[in-house]
Design a protein around this motif. Sequence first.
Motif, PDB file in Angstrom:
ATOM      1  N   ASP A 214       0.859  -1.182   0.000  1.00 19.03           N
ATOM      2  CA  ASP A 214       0.000   0.000   0.000  1.00 19.03           C
ATOM      3  C   ASP A 214       0.895   1.230   0.000  1.00 19.03           C
ATOM      4  O   ASP A 214       1.622   1.485   0.959  1.00 19.03           O
ATOM      5  CB  ASP A 214      -0.891  -0.020   1.246  1.00 19.03           C
ATOM      6  N   PHE A 215       0.853   2.009  -1.102  1.00 15.72           N
ATOM      7  CA  PHE A 215       1.704   3.180  -1.245  1.00 15.72           C
ATOM      8  C   PHE A 215       0.957   4.471  -0.920  1.00 15.72           C
ATOM      9  O   PHE A 215       1.309   5.531  -1.442  1.00 15.72           O
ATOM     10  CB  PHE A 215       2.269   3.247  -2.665  1.00 15.72           C
TER      11      PHE A 215
ATOM     12  N   ARG B  17       0.236  -5.641   2.602  1.00 13.49           N
ATOM     13  CA  ARG B  17      -1.100  -6.134   2.915  1.00 13.49           C
ATOM     14  C   ARG B  17      -1.197  -7.594   2.487  1.00 13.49           C
ATOM     15  O   ARG B  17      -0.663  -7.990   1.449  1.00 13.49           O
ATOM     16  CB  ARG B  17      -2.172  -5.284   2.237  1.00 13.49           C
ATOM     17  N   PHE B  18      -1.888  -8.385   3.308  1.00 12.92           N
ATOM     18  CA  PHE B  18      -1.899  -9.832   3.137  1.00 12.92           C
ATOM     19  C   PHE B  18      -3.326 -10.352   3.003  1.00 12.92           C
ATOM     20  O   PHE B  18      -4.285  -9.671   3.363  1.00 12.92           O
ATOM     21  CB  PHE B  18      -1.218 -10.508   4.332  1.00 12.92           C
TER      22      PHE B  18
ATOM     23  N   ASN C 208      -9.560  -3.807  -1.971  1.00 16.29           N
ATOM     24  CA  ASN C 208     -10.303  -3.102  -0.914  1.00 16.29           C
ATOM     25  C   ASN C 208     -11.301  -3.991  -0.192  1.00 16.29           C
ATOM     26  O   ASN C 208     -12.200  -3.496   0.495  1.00 16.29           O
ATOM     27  CB  ASN C 208     -11.018  -1.883  -1.515  1.00 16.29           C
ATOM     28  N   SER C 209     -11.178  -5.313  -0.334  1.00 17.69           N
ATOM     29  CA  SER C 209     -12.088  -6.226   0.339  1.00 17.69           C
ATOM     30  C   SER C 209     -11.645  -6.477   1.778  1.00 17.69           C
ATOM     31  O   SER C 209     -10.513  -6.178   2.158  1.00 17.69           O
ATOM     32  CB  SER C 209     -12.158  -7.563  -0.409  1.00 17.69           C
ATOM     33  N   GLU C 210     -12.550  -7.031   2.566  1.00 16.17           N
ATOM     34  CA  GLU C 210     -12.238  -7.316   3.972  1.00 16.17           C
ATOM     35  C   GLU C 210     -11.211  -8.431   4.111  1.00 16.17           C
ATOM     36  O   GLU C 210     -10.593  -8.572   5.171  1.00 16.17           O
ATOM     37  CB  GLU C 210     -13.521  -7.692   4.729  1.00 16.17           C
ATOM     38  N   GLU C 211     -11.032  -9.232   3.084  1.00 13.84           N
ATOM     39  CA  GLU C 211     -10.071 -10.338   3.132  1.00 13.84           C
ATOM     40  C   GLU C 211      -8.635  -9.862   3.084  1.00 13.84           C
ATOM     41  O   GLU C 211      -7.734 -10.615   3.463  1.00 13.84           O
ATOM     42  CB  GLU C 211     -10.323 -11.298   1.964  1.00 13.84           C
ATOM     43  N   VAL C 212      -8.412  -8.649   2.621  1.00 11.88           N
ATOM     44  CA  VAL C 212      -7.058  -8.113   2.509  1.00 11.88           C
ATOM     45  C   VAL C 212      -6.822  -7.167   3.684  1.00 11.88           C
ATOM     46  O   VAL C 212      -7.569  -6.223   3.901  1.00 11.88           O
ATOM     47  CB  VAL C 212      -6.863  -7.354   1.168  1.00 11.88           C
ATOM     48  N   ARG C 213      -5.778  -7.456   4.437  1.00 10.93           N
ATOM     49  CA  ARG C 213      -5.518  -6.660   5.646  1.00 10.93           C
ATOM     50  C   ARG C 213      -4.034  -6.412   5.809  1.00 10.93           C
ATOM     51  O   ARG C 213      -3.185  -7.129   5.268  1.00 10.93           O
ATOM     52  CB  ARG C 213      -6.065  -7.386   6.870  1.00 10.93           C
ATOM     53  N   ALA C 214      -3.709  -5.368   6.574  1.00 12.46           N
ATOM     54  CA  ALA C 214      -2.311  -5.016   6.824  1.00 12.46           C
ATOM     55  C   ALA C 214      -1.717  -5.934   7.887  1.00 12.46           C
ATOM     56  O   ALA C 214      -2.432  -6.494   8.702  1.00 12.46           O
ATOM     57  CB  ALA C 214      -2.212  -3.560   7.272  1.00 12.46           C
TER      58      ALA C 214
END
Length: 226
Positions: A193-194, A203-204, A220-226
Amino acid sequence: MKGNILKRFCLELTGNYACFTRPEMKVERVSYDVITPSAARACFEAILWKPAIRWHVRKVEVLKPINWINLRRNEVGAVISTSNVKSAMKGNDSILGLNIEEERQQRAGLFLRDVAYRVHADLEFLAAKESGSNANKYYEMFERRASKGQCVNQPYLGCREFAGYFRLIDNTQDEPPPIAESRELGFMLHDLDFSNPNDPTPRFFRAQLKNGIVEIPLWNSEEVRA
């Protein structure tokens, strides 16, 4: 992405070796089991990248069994000083080289061997208010380059010394199926994320291999998180 124009393309990516390094491994290089979305995106960008477009990887099909190999490689453990570069840009005498003999480091790595993937990605045309003909210009440009094997720089599979070879696929129905294997792959790097260019944030997402296919969630889905 609402209002933007997207078109999906498919590339077959192959190579003798690959290493999609796990960030939690601080010293030795250990690869993920399959290609990461960011590495796949870089292969598409090696063929075509412009400020007006953006690539989004949607699906990865694994075409060959996952094989591993242990290798030792010589790496350079330093980079040229930023202050030296800035000084040289001002016309001063600065050292812009490295002594390889002094900075050489030998590291072991767990890499992938004999890999093949079928990667599906959407080409997003960012200028949503422009006419569709402008978007078609980029679509045709990518198709022309990919079909002829042309690229801006050689795609690579995780590490630059592991060259990746590509083939544009027009009809996936005529292609062989992915491997018949399913397993949990754990958390995998999606991309960086830039939003803050000075401090990019990884982000994973939790990756799953289902019948040889890894579905990539939206950024931008809930499955992708920092």
